[in-house]
Design a protein around this motif. Sequence first.
Motif, short mmCIF file in Angstrom:
data_model
loop_
_atom_site.label_atom_id
_atom_site.label_comp_id
_atom_site.label_asym_id
_atom_site.label_seq_id
_atom_site.Cartn_x
_atom_site.Cartn_y
_atom_site.Cartn_z
N MET A 1 42.75 33.42 36.40
CA MET A 1 43.86 33.95 37.19
C MET A 1 45.12 33.20 36.80
O MET A 1 45.12 31.97 36.70
CB MET A 1 43.54 33.77 38.67
N THR A 2 46.24 33.91 36.60
CA THR A 2 47.46 33.27 36.12
C THR A 2 48.55 33.31 37.18
O THR A 2 48.79 34.34 37.81
CB THR A 2 48.00 33.98 34.87
N GLY A 3 49.19 32.16 37.40
CA GLY A 3 50.42 32.10 38.16
C GLY A 3 50.39 32.71 39.54
O GLY A 3 51.11 33.64 39.82
N GLU A 4 49.58 32.17 40.46
CA GLU A 4 49.58 32.71 41.81
C GLU A 4 50.95 32.55 42.44
O GLU A 4 51.71 31.62 42.12
CB GLU A 4 48.56 31.96 42.68
N THR A 5 51.29 33.46 43.35
CA THR A 5 52.53 33.34 44.09
C THR A 5 52.57 32.00 44.82
O THR A 5 51.57 31.55 45.36
CB THR A 5 52.65 34.48 45.12
N VAL A 6 53.72 31.35 44.82
CA VAL A 6 53.87 30.06 45.48
C VAL A 6 53.55 30.21 46.96
O VAL A 6 54.02 31.12 47.64
CB VAL A 6 55.33 29.55 45.31
N ARG A 7 52.73 29.29 47.44
CA ARG A 7 52.44 29.29 48.88
C ARG A 7 53.62 28.65 49.60
O ARG A 7 53.95 27.49 49.36
CB ARG A 7 51.15 28.51 49.17
N GLY A 8 54.24 29.40 50.48
CA GLY A 8 55.41 28.89 51.16
C GLY A 8 55.05 28.12 52.41
O GLY A 8 53.90 28.02 52.82
N THR A 9 56.07 27.56 53.01
CA THR A 9 55.90 26.84 54.27
C THR A 9 56.56 27.60 55.41
O THR A 9 56.70 27.08 56.51
CB THR A 9 56.52 25.44 54.16
N GLY A 10 56.95 28.85 55.14
CA GLY A 10 57.64 29.62 56.15
C GLY A 10 56.77 29.91 57.35
O GLY A 10 55.55 30.06 57.24
N ASP A 11 57.38 29.96 58.51
CA ASP A 11 56.65 30.27 59.74
C ASP A 11 57.21 31.53 60.38
O ASP A 11 57.19 31.69 61.59
CB ASP A 11 56.72 29.10 60.72
N ASP A 64 47.46 39.30 39.77
CA ASP A 64 47.02 37.93 39.53
C ASP A 64 47.78 36.97 40.45
O ASP A 64 47.18 36.06 41.06
CB ASP A 64 47.27 37.52 38.08
N ARG A 65 49.07 37.14 40.55
CA ARG A 65 49.88 36.24 41.37
C ARG A 65 49.56 36.37 42.85
O ARG A 65 49.73 35.42 43.62
CB ARG A 65 51.36 36.52 41.13
N LEU A 66 49.10 37.55 43.24
CA LEU A 66 48.69 37.76 44.63
C LEU A 66 47.24 37.35 44.88
O LEU A 66 46.73 37.49 45.99
CB LEU A 66 48.87 39.23 45.01
N GLY A 67 46.57 36.85 43.83
CA GLY A 67 45.19 36.41 43.98
C GLY A 67 44.17 37.51 43.88
O GLY A 67 43.02 37.34 44.31
N LEU A 68 44.53 38.67 43.30
CA LEU A 68 43.66 39.84 43.29
C LEU A 68 43.27 40.30 41.89
O LEU A 68 42.63 41.34 41.74
CB LEU A 68 44.35 40.99 44.03
N GLY A 69 43.63 39.53 40.87
CA GLY A 69 43.35 39.96 39.52
C GLY A 69 41.87 40.08 39.23
O GLY A 69 41.42 41.05 38.59
N ASP A 70 41.07 39.13 39.69
CA ASP A 70 39.63 39.18 39.43
C ASP A 70 38.99 40.37 40.12
O ASP A 70 38.10 41.02 39.55
CB ASP A 70 38.97 37.88 39.90
N ALA A 71 39.42 40.68 41.33
CA ALA A 71 38.86 41.83 42.05
C ALA A 71 39.20 43.13 41.33
O ALA A 71 38.38 44.06 41.27
CB ALA A 71 39.40 41.86 43.49
N LEU A 72 40.40 43.22 40.77
CA LEU A 72 40.77 44.40 39.99
C LEU A 72 39.87 44.56 38.78
O LEU A 72 39.29 45.62 38.53
CB LEU A 72 42.23 44.29 39.54
N ARG A 73 39.75 43.49 38.00
CA ARG A 73 39.00 43.58 36.74
C ARG A 73 37.51 43.83 36.97
O ARG A 73 36.82 44.35 36.09
CB ARG A 73 39.24 42.32 35.91
N ALA A 74 37.00 43.47 38.15
CA ALA A 74 35.58 43.68 38.43
C ALA A 74 35.22 45.16 38.52
O ALA A 74 34.07 45.54 38.27
CB ALA A 74 35.20 42.97 39.73
N ARG A 75 36.19 46.02 38.89
CA ARG A 75 35.89 47.44 39.09
C ARG A 75 36.68 48.37 38.18
O ARG A 75 36.45 49.57 38.18
CB ARG A 75 36.17 47.83 40.56
#
Length: 354
Positions: A1-11, A64-75
């Motif tokens: 997985m490449t370059g996940e979106t930065v996890r922010g500290t926003g509330d 990929d940046r949203l953390g969903l690249g592996d789930a996409l490629r699986a199907r």
Amino acid sequence: MTGETVRGTGDGTAVVVGAGVGGLATAIGLRRAGWTVTVLERRAAPERYVTAFGIHPTAQIALDRLGLGDALRARAVPYRGARIRRPDGKVLAALPLERIERRAGRPELLIARPHLIDALLAELDRLGDAPIAYGRSLTDPGALGADLVVGADGINSVVRTACFGTSSGPCPIGTVAWIGIAGFETGLYGETWGGGRFFGMTPVEPGRTNWYATVPAATTAREVRDAFADWHDPVPRVLAETDPATWIRYEMRHLYPALPTFVADGRVALVGDAAHAMTPNLGQGACTALLDAEALTRSVATAGPGGLPGALRAYDAERRRRAQRVALGSRTLHRFMTARHPALRDALLRMLPA
């Protein structure tokens, strides 16, 4: 997985209106950034109709940046070797899929819509605390007590109408697409262009073929079969062996005129079809929605409520012109594909690599 979106500290708090591809992807990005998110969906349950989404390499990177690249490629399945043909089967040109793959280092992928929706829902559930309120019709977005309101509610967007006015709206183009899934693999993929109509076939998953037929708006399901009866194999067989009760009728429309902005009031943003609904000719509807979602959530990831107006302006600057260029290109391609007198069009196509 490449370059996940930065996890922010926003509330901050956000309401995402619409639980399609763009809305769910936006909710995922905001949750990953630390925002409290609620999704409102007017339908009573997720839509399960089957068609294929083409996912361009740029949209794959967004996933990929949203953390969903592996789930996409699986199907998903790769899309290669597609051609543009005449109704008699003669090849006019190749779709540029291999060139895209060489340039991007990864192929165009095709995935069944339910598989992508399920992957998005599963990721949102994994992140937790992002409820989806089904059966919830919105009438007044201004009454939503959230820091951020995201309109992901499609071409008939309530959020767009309420916050951006009615100067832009759905514009029919006089044609419809009939869409279906054949229960066999044709092994022959791409599009066939005739006079005023065209037919496309793509892989979608083992043992099945996704197809679409574009015809004048008044054409019935029975007339669709007649319209393609003398076209090359396997077009008539695909239609004959797919139960018409499973066909989907899709009126081809686009958003017109283009919006002058995708954001309003320092707290409202549009993504996907709500912002730039387009004809499906370039196969970029899902891709642009995913790119919108990733860009928006990246912009607001560390902004928090206080920095939201600037983050929304940055999102608009990044996405609006790009998405609108794609929409214009898709509409222009539709005109070219559905030419009533195709001799000149076909001559131009023959100048492209086959």
